[in-house]
Every structure is written in C-alpha cells, then in structure tokens.
Design an enzyme around this catalytic site. Structure first.
Site, short mmCIF file in Angstrom:
data_model
loop_
_atom_site.label_atom_id
_atom_site.label_comp_id
_atom_site.label_asym_id
_atom_site.label_seq_id
_atom_site.Cartn_x
_atom_site.Cartn_y
_atom_site.Cartn_z
N ASN A 205 0.85 -1.20 0.00
CA ASN A 205 0.00 0.00 0.00
C ASN A 205 0.88 1.24 0.00
OD1 ASN A 205 0.51 0.90 2.85
ND2 ASN A 205 -0.29 -1.15 3.24
N ASP A 274 -3.95 -6.28 4.95
CA ASP A 274 -4.97 -7.11 5.60
C ASP A 274 -4.88 -8.56 5.17
OD1 ASP A 274 -6.30 -5.15 7.18
OD2 ASP A 274 -7.01 -4.24 5.31
N LYS A 284 8.33 -16.86 -11.12
CA LYS A 284 7.49 -15.78 -11.65
C LYS A 284 6.30 -16.37 -12.42
CE LYS A 284 7.50 -11.81 -14.68
NZ LYS A 284 8.16 -11.13 -15.78
N PRO A 302 -2.51 -11.76 10.56
CA PRO A 302 -2.83 -11.56 11.98
C PRO A 302 -2.91 -10.06 12.29
CG PRO A 302 -0.52 -12.20 11.71
CD PRO A 302 -1.16 -12.32 10.35
N ASP A 303 -3.76 -9.69 13.23
CA ASP A 303 -3.87 -8.29 13.64
C ASP A 303 -2.84 -8.06 14.76
OD1 ASP A 303 -4.60 -5.86 14.97
OD2 ASP A 303 -6.50 -5.95 13.89
N ILE A 304 -1.78 -7.33 14.44
CA ILE A 304 -0.66 -7.16 15.37
C ILE A 304 -1.10 -6.38 16.61
CG2 ILE A 304 1.68 -6.24 15.62
CD1 ILE A 304 1.84 -6.52 12.48
N PHE A 320 -3.83 3.35 15.03
CA PHE A 320 -4.16 4.36 14.03
C PHE A 320 -5.32 3.84 13.19
CE2 PHE A 320 -1.35 8.09 13.46
CZ PHE A 320 -0.60 7.93 14.62
N LYS A 334 -12.81 0.40 16.05
CA LYS A 334 -11.49 -0.24 16.27
C LYS A 334 -11.09 -0.19 17.74
CE LYS A 334 -9.66 1.42 11.96
NZ LYS A 334 -10.07 0.59 10.89
N LYS A 338 -10.39 -3.85 18.96
CA LYS A 338 -9.00 -4.19 19.27
C LYS A 338 -8.72 -4.04 20.77
CE LYS A 338 -7.73 -2.73 14.64
NZ LYS A 338 -6.78 -3.47 13.78
#
Ligand code: C5P
Length: 399
Positions: A205, A274, A284, A302-304, A320, A334, A338
C-alpha cells in the site's frame, strides 16, 4: 546560543553547522579559539552567522570588556563543536586562559547548559586520559554529543569523528525537548508491509512510514528507549532508535510480539496488509497470452495491534485508523474491537506520503480533534499526551 570552535580539522564542518542551526531558528554567536582560527576564518563564520565573531578575551568591543560574561547571559546553551582533546582537558580542569574556556567556566551553570562535540584522532579519543576527562566532564553536567565513527582526516578509521552538522542540529533540538518518556520503552510499527505473490510481485500500500518514524523520533527525543519495526520504506533511521526491518505482516507480527513483552508503550502506525497470498509462487507467474488470468487466493493476516493488546502485561496501546470515509465511527469501532485505550484517526488518502496531517484522538471519553500540523510536531504532541496519560494512570489501558 553560543557556538564555540576549538582547534581541529572538523572546524571545516562548523560553517555548515552554523547554517543548519540558523535554518532551525537559532541565533548563533560564534566564539573561536586561536587554534580554531588556523583551520577556518572568522570572516566565514561571521558571514554565515550574521554576527561578529569573538576570538579574544581582550576584545575591547564590549563596553565593559567582559565578553566572557556578556556572551552567555542571554544564551540558551553553549555548544563546543569541534571540541578538541586539549580543549576538553582544559574544560575539565576549569582552566580559563582563552575566551572560550573562560566563558564556559563563567556561564550560569543552571541556566546555560554546556554541550560538547568531540573531534579527534581515534587514538586520542581512546586514550585513558581523554576517556577519564570525558567521564568527568559528563559528571560535571556537560552533555557529550558523539563522537561518530569512520574515516578520519589522518587516514585512520575509528571513533572520534565529529558528528555531521545535521546530526548535531538534531541532537541539539532533541536536547531541548521535554523528557516525558525518560526510562520508558516504546515500540513503534511503521510503513506498509509487502506480501509477495511470486519472486517479483507483491501486495502493498501507499504508506510512506513518515508518521511512524516521526513518532519514533519524538519518543527518543522525549527520553524513551525506542524500537521501530519498519516495513519497506525509504526513510533514514531517527537517531538513538533501534530499527528492525521487516517485509511481511507475519514478520512484523513476530518482531512486534517479541519486543512488546517488555515495552511500556506500543504505537501501531504501520499500514499492515490485511491479506496475504495463500501460497506464494516459487517462480514468476507467466502471462498465458489472453487465455486465462491467475486468480489469487488471499488469507487474512494476523492483527498485530489486537494481539499485543491481548498480552497479559500489555503496554499502553495506541492504534491508528486510516480511512477514506466514516472516519470517527470506524475509529471508535477499532477502539472497541481491538480493545485499546486510544485510536488516532486520520484520512488515509490525505496523509499517506504527506509531511503534515490532521488527526483526531478517539478514546473512551470522546473525540479530540487536533489542528493540522507537520507530522513531527504532531508526533511530539502525541508523545507528550501519551506521557501524561502514563503519568496520570500508570497502568492505563491494561485490561
Ligand atoms: O484494522 P485496521 O487495519 O483498520 O486497524 C488499523 C490499526 O491496527 C493500525 O494501528 C494498524 O497499525 C493496526 N494493525 C495491525 N495489524 C494488522 C492490521 C492493523 O497492527 N494486521
């Protein structure tokens, strides 16, 4: 401030240092020793600082003939750069037989701190006499900046180089920041992650890492011991920050959990992908000339932040939220999902890669909008805010 030059080849860097300090907003009064004048002229430093340079304690330009007193009474600091081995030895003994050492001794010690940037040959630096002198100078309250390491003018390689002008500027700026996080350990994730598809392609991203790097820098300036886990970004490591480079979310997850265990604060600024590709191709993937296009199967990363927030002795967690719409509602979601005490909301597309940002702090008490500012200014304010929250409630955010 007073910038003092003692004799050494690093005097050539003092010209650039004056420019950097002035660009950073300082008023710079240059004072040179006789030895420094062998390496660079007062004319150069006068032109760059736009102030007459002082070189002698017998300078009759001062009405009371007391340059050694007058020069430090309005100064916020004295920086001696370069500080030669000889000059350090003089300072340490309180000798005062030239203007610069005289004003260092005569400065109001509580109000006008002394910083020295040593510059000398590596053998001179390593000599027990110099090491003893430097240790005593620190014990007397001086701050020693550097020295750096590397190629020396004499052709040798080792410790003793004066820090670069930009490094000295940053050290000085850091010196004046409030030390709200002294003794704390802070962990920051920053930048994007890169999830490979095959050996040459991947999912990523547009996060630049600037906000996270600014927070790492601000935390270090505030006295914290900082670990910065960075995805692939092209940014210089802030001074005094331990950096761990990672590529994928899985690597960031492993590095963050290992470091989180003994951290007091965790700021998750990274834009973690994500999803990752379920099975990365070993070679390749070739184009099949219009016949069929590959279909990528994705699995969730995984969501750190959530994982760190689940640790039994978790740090104070700050997340954030970068969204393109419904910013505050998503941020609050969130906060709950979280299970963290603070989420910083910003508009994704408007902040990625930019030097400034507009943020809103979202916590259990409500939303607090901060005016748009540079990322470093916001980071310093955020670090002060986190420090205040830790102070108010030492176990803040712990479940
Ligand atoms: O869930 P979302 O990605 O919108 O949440 C953003 C916040 O969670 C950021 O603080 C980000 O660093 C963190 N995060 C994480 N690990 C993930 C996804 C997001 O730490 N896999």
């Amino acid at each position: 401030m007073v910038l003092g030059l003692s004799g050494g080849i690093a005097c050539y860097k003092a010209a650039e240092l004056v420019r950097e300090l002035i660009k950073a907003g300082a008023t710079v009064q240059v004072v040179m020793t006789e030895a420094a004048e062998q390496f660079i002229t007062a004319v150069t430093l006068q032109a760059l600082s736009n102030r007459t340079v002082f070189t002698s304690q017998w300078d009759a330009r001062e009405a009371n003939n007391m340059a050694h007193i007058n020069l430090t009474r309005g100064a916020d600091a004295v920086l001696v750069a370069p500080a030669s081995a000889d000059f350090i030895a003089k300072l340490l003994h309180g000798r005062a037989d030239d203007l610069l050492s005289l004003l260092c001794l005569a400065r109001p010690i509580e109000r006008c701190p002394l910083l020295v940037a040593p510059a000398m040959n590596r053998e001179m630096w390593a000599h027990p006499a110099t090491q003893r002198n430097v240790a005593q100078l620190k014990a007397d309250g001086a701050t020693v900046l550097g020295p750096g390491s590397g190629d020396q003018a004499c052709g040798e390689i080792g410790d003793g180089r004066m820090l670069e002008p930009a490094e000295l500027r940053d050290e000085l700026i850091a010196f004046f920041q409030p030390k709200g996080l002294a003794g704390r350990r802070v962990l920051v994730t920053a930048g994007p992650t890169f999830e490979p598809i095959d050996p040459v392609r991947g999912l990523t991203n547009r996060s630049s890492g600037k906000m996270g790097f600014a927070i790492a820098r601000a935390a270090a300036e505030a006295g914290a011991e900082v670990t910065l886990i960075a995805g692939p970004v092209a940014l210089a490591t802030p001074r005094h920050v331990r950096r761990v480079d990672v590529t994928t979310a899985a690597e960031m997850h492993a590095a963050a959990l290992a470091a989180a265990i003994d951290s007091d604060v965790f700021v998750a600024t990274a834009a973690v992908a994500d999803w990752r590709v379920a099975s990365v191709a070993g070679a390749k993937i070739k184009k099949a000339d219009g016949r069929s296009v590959p279909v990528l199967e994705l699995v969730e990363n995984p969501d750190i932040l959530a994982a760190v927030a689940r640790l039994p002795k978790r740090p104070y967690c700050v997340g954030f939220a970068a969204e393109s719409e419904n910013l505050l509602a998503y941020a609050r979601e969130k906060l709950v999902k979280k299970n963290v005490p603070l989420i910083i909301a910003n508009i994704g597309g408007a902040t990625f890669g930019e030097d400034d940002n507009a943020i809103t702090l979202v916590d259990a008490a409500g939303d607090h909008e901060w005016p748009r500012a540079g990322k470093l200014a916001l980071a310093r304010r955020l670090v002060a805010e986190i420090a205040a929250r830790l102070e108010r409630e030492p176990t803040a955010g712990r479940p």
